[in-house]
Enzyme design. Sequence first.
Site, short mmCIF file in Angstrom:
data_model
loop_
_atom_site.label_atom_id
_atom_site.label_comp_id
_atom_site.label_asym_id
_atom_site.label_seq_id
_atom_site.Cartn_x
_atom_site.Cartn_y
_atom_site.Cartn_z
N GLY A 515 -15.31 -81.12 49.83
CA GLY A 515 -15.26 -82.45 49.50
C GLY A 515 -15.74 -82.97 48.22
NE ARG A 516 -11.76 -79.96 44.07
CZ ARG A 516 -12.00 -79.65 43.44
NH1 ARG A 516 -12.23 -80.28 41.40
NH2 ARG A 516 -12.42 -78.33 42.89
N GLY A 517 -14.87 -85.98 44.14
CA GLY A 517 -15.11 -87.18 44.48
C GLY A 517 -16.29 -87.91 44.18
N GLY A 520 -18.42 -85.05 41.78
CA GLY A 520 -19.03 -83.90 41.87
C GLY A 520 -18.46 -83.14 42.87
CB VAL A 522 -19.16 -81.80 48.47
CG1 VAL A 522 -20.31 -81.81 49.70
CG2 VAL A 522 -19.49 -83.40 48.38
CE LYS A 536 -21.17 -86.08 44.20
NZ LYS A 536 -20.61 -87.68 45.71
CG ASP A 628 -15.70 -95.54 45.56
OD1 ASP A 628 -14.43 -95.76 45.97
OD2 ASP A 628 -15.84 -94.74 45.57
#
Length: 791
Positions: A515-517, A520, A522, A536, A628
């Site tokens: 994952g991203r965002g 950073g 992950v 992360k 978020d």
Amino acid sequence: MAFLLPILLSSFLLSFPVPSSSTSYSNLTTGSSLSTQDVLISTPNAIFTAGFFRVGENSYCFSIWFTEPYDGNYTIVWMANRDQPVNGRHTTLSLQNSGDLVLTDAGQLTVWRSDTISNSSVQLELHDNGNLVLISSDGENLWQSFDYPTNTLLPGQYFTENTNLVSSRSTTNHSSGFYRLYFDSDSVLHLRYEGPEITSVYWPDPWLNVWDAGRSSFNSSKIAVLDSSGFFQSSDLLQFYTADYGIGPQRILVLDVDGSLRVHSLDKASSSWIVTWIHNPEPCKIHGICGANSLCVYDAEIGRKCSCIPGYRMINQTDWSYGCEPDFQLSCTDKSASGFIQLLHVEYYGYDIGYYANYTLERCESLCLDYCECKGFQYKFDLIMGYYNCYPKTILFNGYRSQNYQDPIYIRLPIVNVTTFQSSVQDFNLQCPNQVTLLERTYQKENQDWVKSFLWCTLAVGAFELIWLLTYIYKTRKSTNASRIQGYLQVATGFRKFTYAELKKATNNFREEIGRGGGGVVYKGVLSDNRIAAIKCLKEAIQGEAEFLAEISTIGRLNHMNLIEIWGYCAEGKHRLLVYEYMEHGSVARQLYSDKLDWKKRYEIALGTARGLAYLHEECLEWVLHCDVKPQNILLNSDYQPKVADFGLSKLLNRSGIENSNFSKIRGTRGYMAPEWVFSLPITSKVDVYSYGIVVLEMITGWRSTGNHANDDSNVVDPRRLVTWVKKNIQGSDGRVSQLNDIVDPSMNGEFDVRRMEILADVALKCAEEDKDARPTMRQVVDMLLHQEYD
Ligand SMILES: *[C@@H]1O[C@H](CO)[C@@H](O)[C@H](O)[C@H]1NC(C)=O
Ligand SMILES: *[C@@H]1O[C@H](CO)[C@@H](O)[C@H](O)[C@H]1NC(C)=O
Ligand SMILES: *[C@@H]1O[C@H](CO)[C@@H](O)[C@H](O)[C@H]1NC(C)=O
Ligand SMILES: *[C@@H]1O[C@H](CO)[C@@H](O)[C@H](O)[C@H]1NC(C)=O
Ligand SMILES: *[C@@H]1O[C@H](CO)[C@@H](O)[C@H](O)[C@H]1NC(C)=O
Ligand SMILES: *[C@@H]1O[C@H](CO)[C@@H](O)[C@H](O)[C@H]1NC(C)=O
Ligand SMILES: *[C@@H]1O[C@H](CO)[C@@H](O)[C@H](O)[C@H]1NC(C)=O
Ligand SMILES: *[C@@H]1O[C@H](CO)[C@@H](O)[C@H](O)[C@H]1NC(C)=O
Ligand SMILES: *[C@@H]1O[C@H](CO)[C@@H](O)[C@H](O)[C@H]1NC(C)=O
Ligand SMILES: *[C@@H]1O[C@H](CO)[C@@H](O)[C@H](O)[C@H]1NC(C)=O
Ligand SMILES: *[C@@H]1O[C@H](CO)[C@@H](O)[C@H](O)[C@H]1NC(C)=O
């Protein structure tokens, strides 16, 4: 940083420096003695000093302290005569020929003695672990200070059946205070408040049975120890790792003045103590701190705060432990002279006249009036039985308010004053943090830039809409499943520090990106104990390790079954990493786009997410706005139970760095943003409620997934269009929710519970109201969903 505050207040800090003109010894032999000027230095590294410590104008206690001052003061770890200071004139600690170590005042009065006898010669030595030992010439250990701790336990010092830790009276008064750590007859470690009038156990939570508290009575050896690596283990199965787990820093386990049991670790660089473990992060759950007839509220900004309940006044203006007394006269014989006021989210523990099941409010009031000594009653909803129970109380003690506590207390007052006090109740309730931390937001309309500044607000202290709560009182709560409330039980958390090498190995050199965002990238990894983790790497995180650790501890303390669990962190050189539990089924976004979610799962996700957010918002301990909320940040475990991820990150990231970074990748979150962001209105917990509403609408309608492509920017949901569309399609002429089939995601093939779907849609629409005051709180959302479930 709020977490660091208690350190400055802790009990072990010294008040006065030692006299400078002293003689230092490395040992004391039979027949010799120490005067108030002399000190004994530990061997071989002089880490500790023993001697007469000045505790008052002309009073001294024979003590052991760290030779170096930390936090600007000396840290005492042991005292021989804490409750009976000596005056310093003709005061000696002498090692007598009989082998007895004796502290005498004014030349003759024996204040303290070790009660040891030896025929051979003996020697008193101070070791570098802080242990003062009396050894006979044949090597026998006659006496050691480790067997008689005061308020501090050092690494390697055994805590047993025969030992206690007793807090100091205050930060400046080292005599025995009100809190005690001990092994009870059930072989379990307990913390107990022993006040001038009242005694009560507050840890583990007294209403839990031993096993539910995570302890065991089976092992009767009653032994506990903190080892040099920061691992604590007790025979009752209590065990924890300090946040800085690993060999290195000096640590002390202290029962602090405020009744909290903490591990303080020494930060060499700043010569100061940092809290790396605490027995319970809810300081108001410690009994006795505010005395009787008062209420404890915890605010992350100002810490723990006591106040008298309406109608009562403080007894001793300088000392809360005396509590409050009535500011009124109440006639016992005339029942009509009494009235009640209601305080929400307040619990008083103990001192019940009795327990009366299935009582109406009127019946409970009348019961209380029958007893002259009844000061009020707790009116508590029984989730399992589905009715209210009545607990009339003789003493209003151990009071605290927490948004996690659902039920009200009713206070008995003269009826003539009830209306006066009723109006003050609102102010009274507002003592929870109600300030909004305004964020530096620099955005222009119709520009993507404003997205990024909002993303970083995550850990902000938010205002809580109390008015809402006051007007929203549930009278008709229905029975529900007991396991539903389990999620609100907090457990003391312990998480550990990882080395960078360890994490590099775990992730196979950061190979598998998952994952991203959120600041950073992950990676998936397997820890040395075979647990699968999501690791992360934070870009541009704050670099100071102490600061980083303080923030991490805040996140680490947030513990809820619907929040992603954090197992540890790494802060090494420029690397800042967080280690989370790995979630089998990825994010809700992924599952939604691949049509894998049936109706039941969707409903469970909506409920679980609401619970997680409610916990973040309403726990008085620390107010956390997520800011978020989106399907990408709701993760699913192997049972498809949702867990909210990416909360509390903002403080970890260096804001100045953020301004320059490129966040085009996550502009999709724009679809979940509340109008407050756009119109520059105050940001409260209601921004998360809005985002939640949009997420739920998306889960119901599958709107986004019916479009061309999930990553396609043109398909980003315009929340207002979605809301309008849903409203238009389901609201019949009578305003009732209907015609669900028109809006429900076709991938569910019409298989859903109509009644619950109506509720869910209705709740989601309420959450997505333009006006923030029209939106419910997350707690109300949970209640609405639960309430309907068993109708
Ligand atoms: C005790 O102290 C004396 C002098 O202070 C020193 O000479 C002697 O070596 C010490 N003995 C031990 C066993 O440390
Ligand atoms: C040291 O203790 C004194 C007396 O309690 C206090 O006034 C002072 O602020 C303390 N110093 C530091 C650096 O905390
Ligand atoms: C000391 O000596 C006396 C007589 O010599 C003896 O009775 C006693 O048991 C001894 N005490 C210890 C502790 O060795
Ligand atoms: C410390 O507290 C004890 C108990 O309240 C009291 O008796 C004593 O006088 C206090 N000492 C000082 C120096 O204030
Ligand atoms: C009891 O606890 C002690 C200390 O933790 C441990 O050494 C011992 O093995 C335990 N005994 C049993 C029967 O588990
Ligand atoms: C209040 O408490 C303090 C500290 O315990 C004590 O010194 C003082 O005398 C008390 N004041 C009154 C009015 O009781
Ligand atoms: C609770 O009390 C009401 C009225 O007194 C009664 O109708 C109801 O059955 C009771 N509920 C239970 C579960 O006993
Ligand atoms: C309660 O009401 C009476 C009568 O109105 C008034 O005299 C008294 O001051 C009130 N007490 C408080 C504490 O407000
Ligand atoms: C609570 O509900 C779960 C499933 O939602 C079920 O497995 C459990 O047995 C229920 N517990 C009780 C006490 O009813
Ligand atoms: C934050 O970043 C800026 C520039 O990127 C740097 O100058 C500053 O030292 C950093 N602050 C911290 C606390 O790491
Ligand atoms: C942000 O990223 C995009 C595409 O990756 C790139 O075209 C743009 O120049 C970047 N902007 C900045 C300010 O770095």
